[in-house]
Structures are given as structure tokens and as C-alpha cells.
Design an enzyme around this catalytic site. Structure first.
Site, short mmCIF file in Angstrom:
data_model
loop_
_atom_site.label_atom_id
_atom_site.label_comp_id
_atom_site.label_asym_id
_atom_site.label_seq_id
_atom_site.Cartn_x
_atom_site.Cartn_y
_atom_site.Cartn_z
N ILE A 191 2.30 -5.19 12.48
CA ILE A 191 2.25 -3.78 12.11
C ILE A 191 0.80 -3.29 12.01
O ILE A 191 0.51 -2.12 12.27
CB ILE A 191 3.01 -3.58 10.77
CG1 ILE A 191 3.32 -2.11 10.50
CG2 ILE A 191 2.28 -4.19 9.60
CD1 ILE A 191 4.71 -1.72 10.75
N ASP A 197 2.56 -6.42 3.37
CA ASP A 197 1.70 -5.83 2.34
C ASP A 197 0.31 -6.50 2.36
O ASP A 197 -0.73 -5.81 2.38
CB ASP A 197 2.39 -6.05 0.98
CG ASP A 197 1.92 -5.11 -0.10
OD1 ASP A 197 1.12 -4.20 0.19
OD2 ASP A 197 2.37 -5.29 -1.25
N GLY A 216 11.77 -10.23 4.53
CA GLY A 216 10.89 -11.37 4.30
C GLY A 216 11.10 -11.92 2.91
O GLY A 216 12.15 -12.47 2.58
#
Ligand code: AR6
Length: 172
Positions: A13, A36, A127
């Protein structure tokens, strides 16, 4: 407003050139692993600084699951990161699919508010949060297909072949 065309790519991403990158965050907004971690690592400290400011100003108790909020994208090749918090999937009880759908819907609503036209999503909750990939892919694709938006491309960015195949299977 209409619904957004969907595209699929395999990759990270953080390598996407889009208006907005969606982060699979947690309620703290202060970082973590997976998507993240990659976003904060590649985007730099400006993102965390804005997340801290959001916590101080609007989200003292954290960002609730299913909601979304935007910050700068720092050094990423995007204008914004839209942080959303997916639901945790419990093996014994499952997960709240309305909250997973809400992540996609609310992220697109924030994208519209910002004027973002191209938006990259990861496979939220698949995930660390444990959501089975096939089911998550179905919810993601169905929700985006049913959400009115001015966004002109929703790009799902899948990290591995299994995730890519699950999303590809939903497009036919
Ligand atoms: N690009 C695209 N997809 C990725 C990337 C990447 N760079 N890295 C992992 N994935 P996860 P969640 C895939 O765990 O389940 C964090 O610690 C990964 O293979 O990032 O919503 C947060 O802080 C999986 O299919 O998000 C939260 O605490 C999918 O992205 C928690 O994890 C999502 O995996 C959120 O868990």
C-alpha cells in the site's frame, strides 16, 4: 455521484500513487504493525504528529471501530492517509460484518469530503485482526460496489497471492 470502478494490484500500500491511502489502524491511532507500521515507517513522523493531535482534540478515547479520519500522508506519494479501525474477528464468535463494511463506507465518505478521487485500500482486518480473507474480500467488494461516491478509482492493494486471488474471485 455514482459508484467507483474497482481495480486490484498486488503489492504494498505504501508504494501507491493515489490521492488517499487507507490505513488499517487501531483505535489508539498511534501506530502498530502490518499496514499501519509500513505507513508510519514510510510516511515519516508528520503522520504520527497529526494522529496525536487528533487524539488530543477529537478522539480522547481513540477512534471507534468502523470510523475513519484523515491526516497528511507525509512522505508517501499521496495527499492523505485515511485511518480506519477494523473489527477484530474472534474464532469462537466471528466478527461484526457491519463494522467491517462501515470501514469502507466511512473511508469513502472521508475521501469525498477531502475531494480525493483515487483511493487505495488494504484488506482491512485480515492480518492481526484475524478476519478470514474470502469473507473480508466479499464484504469489501460488496460494500464499495454499493456506496455512492465521487471517487473515480478504488484500488485494493493485496499483499500476497492468496489475498489477490480472494479479491479477484469477487470481481466476477
Ligand atoms: N501493503 C498492503 N497490505 C499489507 C501490507 C502492506 N504494506 N502489510 C500487510 N498487509 P494488518 P488488521 C496486509 O495486520 O488485520 C496493526 O498492528 C496483511 O497481509 O495490517 O486490520 C494495527 O495497528 C493483511 O492481509 O491490519 C492494528 O493494531 C492486511 O494487510 C492491527 O494491526 C491487513 O493486515 C490491525 O489489524
Amino acid at each position: 455521484m455514482t459508484t467507483a470502478p474497482l481495480t486490484l494490484v498486488r503489492g504494498s500500500i505504501t508504494d501507491q500513487s493515489v490521492d488517499a491511502i487507507v490505513n488499517a489502524a487501531n483505535s489508539s491511532l498511534l501506530g502498530g504493525g502490518g499496514v499501519d507500521g509500513a505507513i508510519h515507517r514510510n510516511g515519516g513522523p508528520e503522520i504520527l504528529a497529526e494522529c496525536r493531535a487528533l487524539r488530543a482534540a477529537r478522539y480522547g478515547r481513540g477512534l471507534p471501530t468502523g470510523q475513519a479520519v484523515a491526516t497528511t500522508a507525509g512522505r508517501l506519494d499521496a495527499r492523505w492517509v485515511i485511518h480506519t479501525v477494523g473489527p477484530v474477528y474472534e474464532v469462537s464468535t466471528g466478527g461484526d460484518h457491519t463494522l467491517l463494511a462501515s470501514c469502507y463506507r466511512e473511508s469513502l465518505r472521508v475521501a469525498d469530503e477531502l475531494g480525493a478521487r483515487t483511493v487505495a485500500f488494504p484488506a482491512i482486518s485480515t492480518g492481526a485482526y484475524g478476519w478470514p480473507m474470502e469473507d473480508a474480500a466479499r464484504i469489501a467488494v460488496e460494500t464499495v460496489r454499493n456506496t455512492e461516491t465521487a471517487v473515480t478509482e478504488v484500488r485494493f492493494v493485496l499483499f500476497d497471492e492468496r489475498a489477490y486471488a480472494a479479491f479477484a474471485g469477487q470481481l466476477h
